[in-house]
Enzyme design. Structure first.
Site, PDB file in Angstrom:
ATOM      1  N   TRP A 130     -36.272 -41.368  93.337  1.00 33.89           N
ATOM      2  CA  TRP A 130     -36.531 -40.411  94.410  1.00 33.89           C
ATOM      3  C   TRP A 130     -35.322 -40.379  95.347  1.00 33.89           C
ATOM      4  CZ3 TRP A 130     -39.164 -41.574  99.552  1.00 33.89           C
ATOM      5  CH2 TRP A 130     -39.476 -40.391 100.235  1.00 33.89           C
ATOM      6  N   ASP A 211     -43.344 -48.981  94.710  1.00 33.67           N
ATOM      7  CA  ASP A 211     -43.567 -47.735  95.444  1.00 33.67           C
ATOM      8  C   ASP A 211     -44.671 -46.990  94.700  1.00 33.67           C
ATOM      9  OD1 ASP A 211     -43.526 -45.384  96.860  1.00 33.67           O
ATOM     10  OD2 ASP A 211     -41.429 -44.894  96.457  1.00 33.67           O
ATOM     11  N   LYS A 248     -50.266 -37.490  98.172  1.00 29.45           N
ATOM     12  CA  LYS A 248     -50.555 -36.749  96.948  1.00 29.45           C
ATOM     13  C   LYS A 248     -52.005 -36.891  96.519  1.00 29.45           C
ATOM     14  CE  LYS A 248     -46.122 -35.705  96.385  1.00 29.45           C
ATOM     15  NZ  LYS A 248     -45.446 -36.508  97.414  1.00 29.45           N
TER      16      LYS A 248
END
Length: 399
Positions: A130, A211, A248
């Site tokens: 990311w 993560d 999300k």
């Protein structure tokens, strides 16, 4: 001016895509750059479980007082159980704080390892990872370097390269691991591959920094998506920290709801860890927002709402998986000379298509389809109404 020496910063890549998309007047235009879920009608999705929880909270007319530094206890307790498992033996020795979503969790985590890991550790992130990982950890004063992860030839995992790199690092480094739905590639290790990764991390004394931004969103099963984290924790041979987000999987993008946690060795260590997390958080933002945490806590702890939420998580995951199948099927039906099996082999919100920067530029200029120049597609932007047009356009630029 005092600020004359301040230079113009580079534009955000995703923001630039969105701006170009907005300027485009073609009715066929598609924005496949933004990492946010959309319905099959292309609209933002507010989960019914979230709406019901929010309505309950509004009816209760709760106050707006400050939360404790580490956040809403009902939320952090429920979030920990979701991540580590409701019967995990580490829950009573887990130091956890609410965070400003996943990015905030990473920021706290970066500050924590920078302050308390021995020596001058480097954070090693997958290549690629990311885009914000490097910026977040860099701003914590940490050096950020890549390890091999994605194999451009197979469009899958470069497991041997990854294991070799992790084995050759100095002992005790910070290894950033995507718990599931790797961003941007969509390439996740299998359980057997995770076991080999875990062994190398343990043997070399590295810290596993997970993560987890997509728990439930990858496969539709929150327990399955937590497999890697839980196997590391259950083994107990490597230090584990976790950045967790509810953007999300609950659609709480703008509410900024997350946690950062550290697995302690004992209850006494947990108390010491939590005391230091408070010292880190206090000068950053004092204490976290209350509204989103209350929503998440209600969804996670009310049996009916939790059941509804889990069904909605599966609905979102299944729609993404369905779009992968449809896109691959159409491309193969067109007689493409390119192998597209990686579209369905990959998982989560993003697909690393293998498209070149030149091909991406053609998609924008000739077909009004916008995505990042590394070929990453946000699968959430694909619908049953536009998947054929996307496939036809990709076919045109890859012939």
């Amino acid at each position: 001016s005092t600020w004359t020496q301040v230079k113009m910063g580079p534009p955000d890549a995703i923001l630039g895509i969105t701006e170009a998309f907005k300027r485009d007047t073609d009715p066929r235009k598609m924005n496949l750059g933004v990492g946010a879920y959309r319905t099959d009608a292309g609209s933002p999705f507010v989960l019914d479980s979230v709406t019901q929880a929010e309505n309950q909270l509004l009816h209760e007319k709760l106050d707006k007082e400050y939360l404790p530094i580490t956040g809403l206890p009902q939320f952090t307790r429920a979030a920990a159980q979701l991540a580590y498992g409701s019967s995990s033996p580490v829950l009573d020795r887990l130091a956890i704080t609410q965070s400003i979503s996943g990015t905030g969790a990473l920021r706290i985590g970066g500050a924590f390892v920078q302050r308390f890991c021995k020596g001058t550790p480097t954070v090693y992130v997958p290549g690629p990872s990311w885009g914000n990982h490097k910026a977040v950890f860099g701003d914590c004063g940490l050096t950020v370097k890549p390890y091999r992860y994605y194999d451009a030839k197979t469009r899958g995992l470069d497991l041997e390269g990854m294991l070799e790199d992790l084995s050759n690092l100095p002992r005790g480094q910070i290894v950033l691991l995507h718990a599931c739905a790797h961003n941007p590639t969509g390439v996740d290790p299998t359980p057997d591959q995770w076991a080999r990764i875990q062994s190398v991390v343990e043997e070399n004394g590295h810290v596993a920094f997970f993560d987890m931004a997509y728990q439930g969103f990858a496969t539709g099963d929150t327990d399955r998506d937590a497999h890697a984290l839980r196997t590391f924790v259950e083994a107990g041979r490597a230090p584990v920290v976790l950045a967790q987000s509810f953007a999300k999987n609950m659609g709480l993008y703008g509410e900024r709801v997350g946690t950062f946690s550290v697995v302690g060795a004992s209850r006494d260590e947990r108390a010491r860890l939590e005391s230091q997390l408070k010292i880190l958080v206090r000068p950053m933002y004092s204490n976290p927002p209350v509204h989103g945490a209350r929503i998440a806590a209600r969804v996670l702890t009310d049996p009916e709402l939790r059941s509804l939420w889990l069904s909605e998580v599966k609905l979102m995951a299944d729609r993404i998986i369905g779009m992968r199948v449809a896109l691959r099927s159409r491309l193969e039906k067109l007689g493409s000379s390119v192998a597209w099996n990686h579209i369905t082999d990959q998982i989560g919100m993003f697909c690393f298509t293998g498209l070149t920067a030149a091909q991406v530029d053609r998609l924008a200029q000739e077909f009004h389809i916008y995505l990042t120049r590394d070929g990453r597609v946000s699968m959430a932007g694909i619908t049953s109404a536009n998947v054929d047009y996307l496939a036809d356009s990709i076919h045109a630029v890859t012939q």
